[in-house]
Structures are given as structure tokens and as C-alpha cells.
Design a protein around this motif. Structure first.
Motif, short mmCIF file in Angstrom:
data_model
loop_
_atom_site.label_atom_id
_atom_site.label_comp_id
_atom_site.label_asym_id
_atom_site.label_seq_id
_atom_site.Cartn_x
_atom_site.Cartn_y
_atom_site.Cartn_z
N LEU A 98 104.30 23.69 68.92
CA LEU A 98 105.37 24.11 67.99
C LEU A 98 104.83 25.14 67.00
O LEU A 98 105.50 26.10 66.64
N LYS A 99 103.60 24.94 66.55
CA LYS A 99 102.99 25.84 65.57
C LYS A 99 102.61 27.18 66.17
O LYS A 99 102.63 28.20 65.48
N ASN A 100 102.16 27.18 67.42
CA ASN A 100 101.54 28.38 67.99
C ASN A 100 102.42 29.23 68.89
O ASN A 100 102.08 30.37 69.18
N LEU A 101 103.53 28.67 69.38
CA LEU A 101 104.37 29.45 70.30
C LEU A 101 104.98 30.63 69.55
O LEU A 101 105.55 30.45 68.47
N PRO A 102 104.90 31.83 70.12
CA PRO A 102 105.53 32.98 69.45
C PRO A 102 107.06 32.86 69.56
O PRO A 102 107.56 32.07 70.37
N PRO A 103 107.79 33.63 68.75
CA PRO A 103 109.26 33.58 68.84
C PRO A 103 109.74 33.85 70.27
O PRO A 103 109.17 34.69 70.96
N ALA A 105 109.40 32.26 72.98
CA ALA A 105 108.38 32.09 74.02
C ALA A 105 108.95 31.47 75.28
O ALA A 105 109.89 30.67 75.23
N HIS A 106 108.36 31.87 76.41
CA HIS A 106 108.62 31.21 77.68
C HIS A 106 107.32 30.49 78.05
O HIS A 106 106.29 31.12 78.24
N PHE A 107 107.38 29.15 78.10
CA PHE A 107 106.14 28.41 78.35
C PHE A 107 106.30 27.50 79.56
O PHE A 107 107.41 27.30 80.06
N CYS A 108 105.18 26.99 80.05
CA CYS A 108 105.28 25.99 81.11
C CYS A 108 104.52 24.73 80.73
O CYS A 108 103.68 24.74 79.82
N ASP A 109 104.86 23.65 81.39
CA ASP A 109 104.19 22.36 81.20
C ASP A 109 103.77 21.91 82.60
O ASP A 109 104.63 21.72 83.48
N ILE A 110 102.46 21.78 82.79
CA ILE A 110 101.96 21.45 84.13
C ILE A 110 101.65 19.96 84.22
O ILE A 110 100.85 19.44 83.43
N GLY A 111 102.29 19.27 85.16
CA GLY A 111 102.16 17.82 85.29
C GLY A 111 103.03 17.16 84.24
O GLY A 111 102.58 16.34 83.44
N PHE A 174 103.87 33.46 81.73
CA PHE A 174 104.25 32.62 80.58
C PHE A 174 103.55 33.10 79.31
O PHE A 174 102.49 33.73 79.38
N ASP A 175 104.14 32.76 78.18
CA ASP A 175 103.46 33.03 76.90
C ASP A 175 102.50 31.89 76.57
O ASP A 175 101.58 32.06 75.77
N ALA A 176 102.75 30.74 77.17
CA ALA A 176 101.84 29.61 76.94
C ALA A 176 101.91 28.65 78.12
O ALA A 176 102.96 28.48 78.74
N ILE A 177 100.76 28.05 78.39
CA ILE A 177 100.66 27.02 79.44
C ILE A 177 100.24 25.74 78.73
O ILE A 177 99.18 25.70 78.09
N LEU A 178 101.08 24.72 78.80
CA LEU A 178 100.75 23.44 78.16
C LEU A 178 100.48 22.43 79.28
O LEU A 178 101.14 22.45 80.30
N SER A 179 99.52 21.55 79.05
CA SER A 179 99.28 20.53 80.07
C SER A 179 98.49 19.34 79.54
O SER A 179 97.54 19.49 78.79
N ASN A 180 98.93 18.17 79.96
CA ASN A 180 98.14 16.95 79.84
C ASN A 180 97.86 16.55 81.28
O ASN A 180 98.56 15.74 81.86
N GLY A 229 98.72 35.36 75.05
CA GLY A 229 99.13 34.00 75.43
C GLY A 229 98.02 32.97 75.26
O GLY A 229 96.87 33.32 74.99
N PHE A 230 98.39 31.72 75.40
CA PHE A 230 97.37 30.67 75.26
C PHE A 230 97.62 29.51 76.22
O PHE A 230 98.72 29.33 76.73
N VAL A 231 96.52 28.78 76.46
CA VAL A 231 96.60 27.53 77.22
C VAL A 231 96.32 26.41 76.23
O VAL A 231 95.42 26.53 75.40
N LEU A 232 97.09 25.35 76.30
CA LEU A 232 96.87 24.22 75.39
C LEU A 232 96.79 22.95 76.22
O LEU A 232 97.74 22.59 76.91
N TYR A 233 95.61 22.31 76.16
CA TYR A 233 95.35 21.12 76.97
C TYR A 233 95.19 19.88 76.11
O TYR A 233 94.55 19.93 75.05
N GLU A 234 95.66 18.75 76.62
CA GLU A 234 95.16 17.47 76.14
C GLU A 234 93.90 17.18 76.94
O GLU A 234 93.84 17.48 78.14
N VAL A 235 92.87 16.61 76.28
CA VAL A 235 91.64 16.26 77.00
C VAL A 235 91.27 14.81 76.72
O VAL A 235 91.68 14.23 75.70
N GLY A 236 90.47 14.24 77.62
CA GLY A 236 89.99 12.87 77.45
C GLY A 236 88.80 12.83 76.50
O GLY A 236 88.23 13.88 76.14
N ILE A 237 88.42 11.62 76.11
CA ILE A 237 87.30 11.45 75.19
C ILE A 237 86.03 12.09 75.77
O ILE A 237 85.68 11.86 76.92
N GLY A 238 85.38 12.93 74.96
CA GLY A 238 84.11 13.55 75.39
C GLY A 238 84.28 14.78 76.27
O GLY A 238 83.30 15.34 76.74
#
Ligand code: GLN
Length: 272
Positions: A98-103, A105-111, A174-180, A229-238
Motif C-alpha cells: 500500500l505504501k510503495n505502489l505508484p499511483p 499501479a498494475h500489480f500481480c500476486d503470485i501464489g 507489472f509495476d509490482a510483483i507481490l508474493s508469499n 518497479g519492485f518485487v515484494l516477498y514474504e520470507v520465512g525465518i532466516g
């Protein structure tokens, strides 16, 4: 069945938050408001739905599947057992998106699973459009339903796809790729809590070192992202530093963000 007996049963089944779980089940299946519980702990409740829900919970089925719905980022999501249960950790990804997407934006969510990331991001950023991918059709049907009940079905498109396929994201921008993505190392999976083992393994299994999806998606991102553009990932511990490194190897700059528990949970890769 009384609330007190239910708590005892859940405790015996090894459930840590037996009181809270019992309260949620009594509220959902027997209409017993939480604030009235202190006075009704020994009241006999006859309800087949409640009994069956308690049986499922003592068999360590996640509460989310038993209720068939869960709250994520203030929105309601319907779930089936082909969706990973939305977790509070993942709210950090939405917050950063929400903070980083440009006005506009067209983004995707993988998985996308239940659609938690794509639907809530699109819900709180009405200027955006999105495409959400998942390999599992049943998950996609829950996600698509969730886009309807949360008012974003005209802006989020759902596509069945294998993120590890050679041609994944070919021709897309895309302007952003989001994924967990699935990030648990394969050999760790058998050691997970019984509840997690009832979640779709495909949504958890990140290959030998847990990182195969980060490698595959980051490589694709180099051509699928618009400039800036940017990629934003959730990652596991470590995993944050390893994932940051995968980004840097592919020409991105990396930022790491901790979750509320202080665990490095999100990695943001910016295209240079
Ligand atoms: N957060 C989940 C867990 O720790 C894993 C989800 C995932 O692999 N993306 O159980």
C-alpha cells in the motif's frame, strides 16, 4: 457439551489456545457471545454443528477451515482446504505494498491462495488493478469469490499458472510483483505443527532449501517489471538475507523489513 468441557477436550488434544479456540467455536456455532461466556461456562449446549466443529478441531484441523472464513487486514476471506490460511505475518506485505505502489499501479500476486494479498491491496488502493496467479483451481475459486465479497472483482483478474513454468509471466508487465510463495524447506515439512500439515503442501514446499520460488520469480521479474518497479516477498525465518542476495544477483537493490515480532519477514527488491 459445555464450554468448560470443550476447553478440556481441546487441551487434551494438545491445543495451546484452547480457551480462545473454544470461545470462537461456541460463538460461531452456538451463537454464544464472548462477553457472556464467564456466566455460561457450564451451560449444556446441544448443537450438532458445534460437536462436529469440536471434533474437527481436536483432530487439529485449523480453526480457519472449520469456520470456512477468516479475517485478514480487516476484511473477511472465505477459505477452503486448498488455500493456505491467511496469517497476520502477511499483513506486513500488504502494508508495504500500500505504501510503495505508484499511483494507478498494475500489480500481480503470485501464489494468491485465498487472494488475501491481491484482494486486500486492491481493496485499500482503489486506483490499482491486479492479476493474481495460483496453480490450484480450487484456491482460485475461493480467491475470486473473495474479490467479489470485498468489492474488487472488476479490478482483480485471476489466472491459473505454475510459477515455476518456463513461460510464466512471458509477455506480462507489472509495476509490482507481490508474493508469499511456498518457502518451507522440503525436509522441514514433516516437523511442522499438525495444523500446518493439514494445509496444502504445495503452498508450503519451497524445495530443498526453501528458496526455489524466490529464484524463479526474481529471474522472471527482471523482464516482467516496468521501470521503477519492485518485487515484494514474504520470507520465512532466516531467509531474508538469502532472498536479498538473490535480488542483488539479478540487479535489484534490497530492503529488509521486520514483522511485529521483530522477525525479518519482508524483502523489497527495487529494479535499478
Ligand atoms: N507462514 C507459513 C508457515 O510458517 C508458511 C507459508 C509459506 O510457505 N509461504 O507455516
Amino acid at each position: 457439551m459445555t464450554y468448560n468441557k470443550a476447553v478440556a477436550l481441546l487441551c487434551e488434544a494438545g491445543i495451546e489456545n484452547a480457551e480462545t479456540d473454544a470461545a470462537i467455536l461456541f460463538e460461531h456455532f452456538a451463537g454464544m457471545a464472548k462477553h457472556s461466556l464467564p456466566f455460561r461456562r457450564n451451560e449444556e449446549i446441544e448443537s450438532r454443528e458445534l460437536m462436529s466443529a469440536l471434533e474437527r478441531r481436536t483432530a487439529r484441523e485449523p480453526l480457519q477451515y472449520i469456520l470456512g472464513e477468516w479475517e485478514f487486514f480487516g476484511l473477511r476471506f472465505n477459505l477452503n482446504s486448498d488455500c493456505l490460511c491467511p496469517r497476520p505475518d502477511t499483513e506486513l506485505i500488504v502494508e508495504l505494498a500500500l505504501k510503495n505502489l505508484p499511483p494507478r499501479a498494475h500489480f500481480c500476486d503470485i501464489g494468491t491462495g485465498s487472494g488475501a494479498i491481491a484482494v486486500s491491496t486492491a481493496h485499500y488502493r482503489k486506483d490499482t488493478t491486479a492479476e493474481a496467479f495460483d496453480i490450484n483451481e480450487n484456491a482460485l475459486s475461493a480467491a475470486s469469490h473473495n474479490s467479489v465479497i470485498n468489492g474488487v472483482s472488476d479490478r482483480v483478474m485471476f489466472t491459473q499458472a505454475d510459477a515455476l513454468a518456463e513461460d510464466f509471466l512471458d509477455g506480462k508487465r507489472f509495476d509490482a510483483i507481490l508474493s508469499n510463495p511456498p518457502y518451507i524447506p522440503a525436509k522441514v515439512i514433516p516437523t511442522l505443527a499438525p495444523e500446518v500439515l493439514l494445509e496444502p503442501h504445495r503452498a508450503l514446499d519451497g524445495g530443498d532449501d526453501g528458496l526455489i520460488f524466490y529464484r524463479a520469480i526474481t529471474k522472471k521479474a527482471t523482464s516482467a517489471l516496468n521501470p521503477g518497479g519492485f518485487v515484494l516477498y514474504e520470507v520465512g525465518i532466516g531467509q531474508a538475507h538469502d532472498v536479498a542476495h538473490i535480488g542483488e544477483e539479478n540487479g535489484f537493490t534490497a530492503e529488509i523489513y521486520p514483522d511485529l515480532a521483530g522477525i525479518d519477514r519482508a524483502v523489497l527488491l527495487r529494479k535499478i
